[in-house]
Scaffold this motif. Structure first.
Motif, PDB file in Angstrom:
ATOM      1  N   ALA A   1      41.815 -38.419  39.829  1.00  0.00           N
ATOM      2  CA  ALA A   1      40.800 -39.012  40.716  1.00  0.00           C
ATOM      3  C   ALA A   1      41.433 -39.635  41.960  1.00  0.00           C
ATOM      4  CB  ALA A   1      39.989 -40.058  39.949  1.00  0.00           C
ATOM      5  N   MET A   2      42.605 -40.247  41.798  1.00  0.00           N
ATOM      6  CA  MET A   2      43.262 -40.913  42.926  1.00  0.00           C
ATOM      7  C   MET A   2      44.054 -39.918  43.771  1.00  0.00           C
ATOM      8  SD  MET A   2      42.444 -44.048  42.752  1.00  0.00           S
ATOM      9  CE  MET A   2      41.375 -44.810  41.576  1.00  0.00           C
TER      10      MET A   2
ATOM     11  N   GLY B   1      44.626 -36.477  42.984  1.00  0.00           N
ATOM     12  CA  GLY B   1      44.258 -35.071  42.910  1.00  0.00           C
ATOM     13  C   GLY B   1      45.261 -34.219  42.160  1.00  0.00           C
TER      14      GLY B   1
ATOM     15  N   ILE C   1      47.385 -33.016  38.467  1.00  0.00           N
ATOM     16  CA  ILE C   1      47.280 -32.846  37.019  1.00  0.00           C
ATOM     17  C   ILE C   1      48.427 -33.614  36.359  1.00  0.00           C
ATOM     18  CG2 ILE C   1      47.486 -31.164  35.142  1.00  0.00           C
ATOM     19  CD1 ILE C   1      44.842 -30.934  36.627  1.00  0.00           C
TER      20      ILE C   1
ATOM     21  N   PHE D   1      36.543 -35.605  33.909  1.00  0.00           N
ATOM     22  CA  PHE D   1      37.161 -34.642  34.835  1.00  0.00           C
ATOM     23  C   PHE D   1      36.132 -33.892  35.677  1.00  0.00           C
ATOM     24  CE2 PHE D   1      41.830 -33.623  33.898  1.00  0.00           C
ATOM     25  CZ  PHE D   1      42.106 -34.915  33.515  1.00  0.00           C
TER      26      PHE D   1
ATOM     27  N   THR E   1      34.570 -35.688  38.625  1.00  0.00           N
ATOM     28  CA  THR E   1      35.629 -35.980  39.594  1.00  0.00           C
ATOM     29  C   THR E   1      35.979 -34.731  40.400  1.00  0.00           C
ATOM     30  OG1 THR E   1      36.542 -37.756  38.248  1.00  0.00           O
ATOM     31  CG2 THR E   1      38.037 -36.711  39.821  1.00  0.00           C
ATOM     32  N   LEU E   2      36.133 -33.604  39.684  1.00  0.00           N
ATOM     33  CA  LEU E   2      36.504 -32.362  40.372  1.00  0.00           C
ATOM     34  C   LEU E   2      35.365 -31.811  41.222  1.00  0.00           C
ATOM     35  CD1 LEU E   2      38.629 -30.665  37.569  1.00  0.00           C
ATOM     36  CD2 LEU E   2      39.431 -31.364  39.835  1.00  0.00           C
TER      37      LEU E   2
ATOM     38  N   PRO F   1      40.096 -36.027  46.229  1.00  0.00           N
ATOM     39  CA  PRO F   1      40.430 -37.252  45.492  1.00  0.00           C
ATOM     40  C   PRO F   1      40.391 -38.462  46.412  1.00  0.00           C
ATOM     41  CG  PRO F   1      42.379 -35.841  45.770  1.00  0.00           C
ATOM     42  CD  PRO F   1      41.222 -35.077  46.314  1.00  0.00           C
ATOM     43  N   LEU F   2      40.396 -39.662  45.832  1.00  0.00           N
ATOM     44  CA  LEU F   2      40.242 -40.876  46.632  1.00  0.00           C
ATOM     45  C   LEU F   2      41.382 -41.088  47.618  1.00  0.00           C
ATOM     46  CD1 LEU F   2      38.855 -43.417  43.994  1.00  0.00           C
ATOM     47  CD2 LEU F   2      37.730 -42.636  46.097  1.00  0.00           C
ATOM     48  N   LEU F   3      42.620 -40.731  47.198  1.00  0.00           N
ATOM     49  CA  LEU F   3      43.781 -41.084  48.021  1.00  0.00           C
ATOM     50  C   LEU F   3      44.512 -39.886  48.617  1.00  0.00           C
ATOM     51  CD1 LEU F   3      45.279 -43.816  45.627  1.00  0.00           C
ATOM     52  CD2 LEU F   3      43.781 -44.181  47.600  1.00  0.00           C
ATOM     53  N   ALA F   4      44.035 -38.683  48.359  1.00  0.00           N
ATOM     54  CA  ALA F   4      44.750 -37.503  48.855  1.00  0.00           C
ATOM     55  C   ALA F   4      43.775 -36.548  49.527  1.00  0.00           C
ATOM     56  CB  ALA F   4      45.480 -36.807  47.712  1.00  0.00           C
TER      57      ALA F   4
ATOM     58  N   ARG G   1      43.377 -33.268  49.026  1.00  0.00           N
ATOM     59  CA  ARG G   1      42.742 -32.233  48.200  1.00  0.00           C
ATOM     60  C   ARG G   1      43.219 -32.324  46.759  1.00  0.00           C
ATOM     61  NH1 ARG G   1      46.244 -27.575  47.730  1.00  0.00           N
ATOM     62  NH2 ARG G   1      48.257 -28.128  48.610  1.00  0.00           N
ATOM     63  N   PHE G   2      42.468 -31.667  45.875  1.00  0.00           N
ATOM     64  CA  PHE G   2      42.896 -31.535  44.486  1.00  0.00           C
ATOM     65  C   PHE G   2      43.904 -30.394  44.374  1.00  0.00           C
ATOM     66  CE2 PHE G   2      38.671 -33.510  43.943  1.00  0.00           C
ATOM     67  CZ  PHE G   2      39.018 -34.558  43.102  1.00  0.00           C
ATOM     68  N   VAL G   3      45.005 -30.639  43.675  1.00  0.00           N
ATOM     69  CA  VAL G   3      45.967 -29.568  43.391  1.00  0.00           C
ATOM     70  C   VAL G   3      45.810 -29.202  41.922  1.00  0.00           C
ATOM     71  CG1 VAL G   3      48.392 -28.874  43.458  1.00  0.00           C
ATOM     72  CG2 VAL G   3      47.509 -30.519  45.126  1.00  0.00           C
ATOM     73  N   VAL G   4      44.964 -28.218  41.678  1.00  0.00           N
ATOM     74  CA  VAL G   4      44.569 -27.867  40.318  1.00  0.00           C
ATOM     75  C   VAL G   4      44.692 -26.355  40.144  1.00  0.00           C
ATOM     76  CG1 VAL G   4      42.569 -27.792  38.771  1.00  0.00           C
ATOM     77  CG2 VAL G   4      43.019 -29.843  40.093  1.00  0.00           C
ATOM     78  N   PRO G   5      45.209 -25.894  38.995  1.00  0.00           N
ATOM     79  CA  PRO G   5      45.347 -24.445  38.795  1.00  0.00           C
ATOM     80  C   PRO G   5      43.991 -23.747  38.876  1.00  0.00           C
ATOM     81  CG  PRO G   5      46.416 -25.684  37.035  1.00  0.00           C
ATOM     82  CD  PRO G   5      45.665 -26.667  37.841  1.00  0.00           C
TER      83      PRO G   5
ATOM     84  N   ALA H   1      53.435 -24.982  39.937  1.00  0.00           N
ATOM     85  CA  ALA H   1      52.535 -26.124  40.150  1.00  0.00           C
ATOM     86  C   ALA H   1      51.411 -26.150  39.117  1.00  0.00           C
ATOM     87  CB  ALA H   1      51.942 -26.076  41.549  1.00  0.00           C
TER      88      ALA H   1
END
Lengths: 141, 145
Positions: free
Chosen positions: A25-26, A28, A30, B58, B61-62, B67-70, B72-76, B143
């Motif tokens: 959440a903060m 992003g 895993i 999850f 959130t997704l 995300p709050l501080l970045a 983008r999400f780095v998610v597979p 990653a």
């Protein structure tokens, strides 16, 4: 080995989930420990500090529990040195090849309903149980 | 800076959970994996607790833009079941079953100062480097998780 109540185990698991969710959440990212550690072996700009701090937190969390909550706690690593080294190599190779471990696939991946993570988790839990079966009950020891 | 504090906080909560549920103890994990022995269900509760939180938290959130501080999400994003995924997970399973250590507990239980923990970690890092030096065709992106 001391008794762990199911409620304590549930609470511990909940905290693992909460920590994983915080990182997602903060930042992003895993919370896959093998991926976070593995990323330090080929350092890229902007990818080092957060990994080091997450790992420091991980160790700090265990230290907090050990020194403040349960100073009598201990761990038992029964395997001998040769087995420890072989197992370490296999865990290192396997988690990078398979793209994750108990945290990245098992907690975060299943929470995302990722098919790859569900398959990976079934495979490594099944193979690990089969390994224990062979080592403890077939070979003896 | 906020991202670094968040990473530290996330690690702290995660690590405290590992310790509270005794997942840092290889003997506890092996007792779970030993289905035909004196089975210890602790890990079921731990996974259950983690997944209850994860499955609830999850998805919403997704669904957010970022995300709050970045940025983008780095998610597979992959969905394909590949040979490296299955073979790698199998090798990991053998190593996990031999000693009772997976990466999170191995890294965080250095607190207990057991020399074999450090030996396991050194071997694990060597194994990870090996995969990096000998890239496999179609291997999962580093990653991934």
């Amino acid at each position: 080995m001391t008794e762990i109540s199911p409620w304590m185990a549930l609470l511990g698991g909940g905290l693992i989930g909460l920590g994983s969710w915080l990182l997602l959440a903060m930042n992003g990212r895993i919370a896959g420990i093998s991926g976070i550690v593995g990323g330090l072996l080929a350092p890229q700009a902007g990818e080092v500090a957060w990994r080091v701090l997450f790992i420091a937190g991980l160790i700090g969390g265990v230290a907090l529990h050990h020194f403040l909550v349960a100073p009598e706690g201990s761990i038992t690593l029964a395997a001998g040195w040769p087995l420890v080294i072989v197992a370490g190599l296999l865990v290192g190779i396997g988690t990078r090849m398979g793209g994750g471990c108990t945290s990245g696939h098992g907690i975060c991946g299943i929470s995302r309903l990722s098919v790859r993570s569900i398959v990976a988790t079934c495979v490594f839990v099944g193979v690990a149980a089969a390994t224990v079966l062979v080592v403890r009950h077939a070979v003896g020891g | 800076m906020a991202k670094l504090i968040a990473a530290l906080a996330a690690g702290l909560v995660f690590g405290f959970g590992l310790a509270l549920s005794d997942m840092v103890n290889p003997a506890r994990v092996l007792a779970f994996l030993d289905i035909f022995g004196a089975w210890d269900p602790t890990l079921v509760y731990v996974m259950g607790g983690g997944l209850v939180v994860g499955l609830i938290a999850f998805r919403p959130t997704l669904a957010r833009a970022r995300p709050l501080l970045a940025a983008r999400f780095v998610v597979p994003t992959r969905n394909d079941i590949t040979l490296p995924l299955v073979a790698g997970s199998s090798l990991f399973g053998i190593g996990w079953g031999l000693v009772g250590y997976c990466p999170g507990p191995a890294v965080s239980s250095v607190v207990f100062g057991e020399p074999k923990t450090f030996g396991f970690l050194a071997a694990m890092l060597a194994g990870m480097l090996l995969v990096r030096l000998i890239p496999l065709p179609g291997a999962s992106a580093p990653a991934a998780a």
